[in-house]
Design an enzyme around this catalytic site. Structure first.
Site, short mmCIF file in Angstrom:
data_model
loop_
_atom_site.label_atom_id
_atom_site.label_comp_id
_atom_site.label_asym_id
_atom_site.label_seq_id
_atom_site.Cartn_x
_atom_site.Cartn_y
_atom_site.Cartn_z
N ALA A 279 9.88 -2.77 1.38
CA ALA A 279 8.55 -2.68 0.77
C ALA A 279 7.57 -2.14 1.80
CB ALA A 279 8.11 -4.06 0.28
N LYS A 280 6.60 -1.37 1.33
CA LYS A 280 5.54 -0.89 2.23
C LYS A 280 4.47 -1.99 2.26
CE LYS A 280 3.11 3.42 3.37
NZ LYS A 280 3.83 3.65 4.64
N ALA A 281 4.82 -3.08 2.93
CA ALA A 281 4.02 -4.29 2.94
C ALA A 281 3.14 -4.36 4.18
CB ALA A 281 4.93 -5.51 2.86
N PHE B 166 0.83 -1.20 0.00
CA PHE B 166 0.00 0.00 0.00
C PHE B 166 0.87 1.25 0.00
CE2 PHE B 166 0.83 -0.77 4.47
CZ PHE B 166 0.94 0.49 5.04
N TYR C 137 3.46 -4.19 9.33
CA TYR C 137 2.86 -3.24 10.27
C TYR C 137 2.19 -3.90 11.47
CZ TYR C 137 4.03 0.60 7.20
OH TYR C 137 4.73 1.51 6.47
#
Length: 270
Positions: A135-137, A18, A141
Site C-alpha cells: 500500500a502507498k501508506a 496517497f 515513508y
C-alpha cells in the site's frame, strides 16, 4: 484554506493512503491505474472509503482544471478523521482531498543528465508480514524521510534502501533498475511498492526487445554493473551516476528508456 483537526487519527498514527500522479500537456498519465491503486491501498489499510475510481478521477481532473495546471503533480490523500482517538480507528470517517501544483521535474536538470547520487541507507524496507508494504501508506515513508535526510546531509541526492534480508530494494520514493551486458535487472517487488512507472518501464523494455529480469539483487553486484536508473511518477526515468563510492556512466539503455518514457507520457490522450 483546508484545515484538519488536531486529533486527526492519521496525523497521530500514519494511517493515510496517497497517490502521486503527473499531468503532461494537460493530460493526466495513467489516472485510472493510480485511482485503482489508491482504493486497493485503502482496502489493505482497512479504510472503508466511500468513493469510487470515478469519484477520485473526477476530483483529480477538477483540481487540475481549477488550478489551470498543464504540467504538474497531483496528490490525492485519504485519511482517517478525528472522530476516535486511540490506536483503533474503526469509528473514524474516511476523508479524501486532492491537491495539485506545477512540478516540471523531481531532480534538477543537471542531476538528471549526469545521474543522481545515492547513499546506502541504514534503514531497511520491512518484510511483507511486518508492514502493509504493497500500500502507498503514509506511515511507511517515515524511514524514507530519515534516509533521505541522512543522504542529503552527506551531499547525496537520495538513498538506496536495502530490504530486511539485505537485498537491494528501492530508493526513498522510486524503484531501482540496473543494466549489465545489455540486460536489465530489477529487484522483485515483494516487500515494496510495485510502482506504476516501474510497470510502465518494464513494458517499454519488452517493447524494445531488451531482456529484463526481476530477481534478488545483492549490494555486491552493484560493483560490476554498467549503468543504473530510478523510476517513479515524480522521478520519471532518472539516471543514477553514483552509489556510495561507485560511479556509473549514463548509458544507452537508460537513455533509450528515458526517451521512450518521455514520448509515452506526452502522447495525446486517447
Amino acid at each position: 484554506e483546508a484545515k484538519v483537526h488536531f486529533l486527526t487519527h492519521t496525523l497521530h498514527y500514519g494511517s493515510g493512503i496517497f497517490e502521486g500522479i503527473r499531468a503532461y500537456g494537460g493530460n493526466i498519465f495513467k489516472l485510472k491505474e493510480h485511482c485503482l491503486r489508491m482504493l486497493d491501498g485503502c482496502k489493505i489499510m482497512d479504510m472503508k472509503i466511500p468513493y469510487t475510481v470515478e469519484d477520485i478521477s473526477k476530483a483529480c481532473l477538477e483540481t487540475l482544471a481549477a488550478n489551470k495546471i498543464v504540467d504538474g503533480y497531483l496528490r490525492p490523500l485519504a485519511w482517517r478523521g478525528a472522530e476516535q482517538m486511540g490506536v483503533s480507528g474503526q469509528l473514524t470517517k474516511i476523508h479524501l482531498a486532492v491537491a495539485a501544483w506545477e512540478w516540471p521535474s523531481y531532480f534538477s536538470a543537471e542531476a538528471r543528465e549526469k545521474g543522481i547520487s545515492l547513499k546506502t541507507s541504514r534503514w531497511r524496507r520491512p518484510a511483507a508480514d511486518s508492514a502493509p508494504v504493497h500500500a502507498k501508506a503514509s506511515g511507511l515513508y517515515m524511514i524514507c524521510t530519515l534516509s533521505k535526510h541522512e543522504a542529503e546531509n552527506a551531499g547525496y541526492n537520495d538513498s538506496l534502501m536495502l530490504d530486511y534480508r539485505g537485498r537491494v530494494a528501492e530508493l526513498t520514493g522510486a524503484n531501482f533498475f540496473m543494466v549489465k551486458n545489455g540486460e536489465i535487472h530489477t529487484p522483485e517487488a515483494d516487500c515494496f511498492l510495485n510502482g506504476i512507472t516501474r510497470q510502465t518501464v518494464i513494458a517499454l523494455a519488452k517493447k524494445n526487445n531488451i531482456k529484463l529480469v526481476e530477481r534478488a539483487i545483492m549490494p555486491d553486484e552493484l560493483k560490476t554493473i554498467d549503468e543504473c536508473f530510478a523510476t517513479g511518477t515524480a522521478a520519471e526515468v532518472t539516471p543514477i551516476g553514483k552509489i556510495d563510492d561507485m560511479v556509473y556512466k549514463v548509458g544507452p539503455v537508460t537513455k533509450l528508456l528515458r526517451d521512450e518514457y518521455e514520448k509515452l507520457v506526452r502522447m495525446p490522450a486517447q
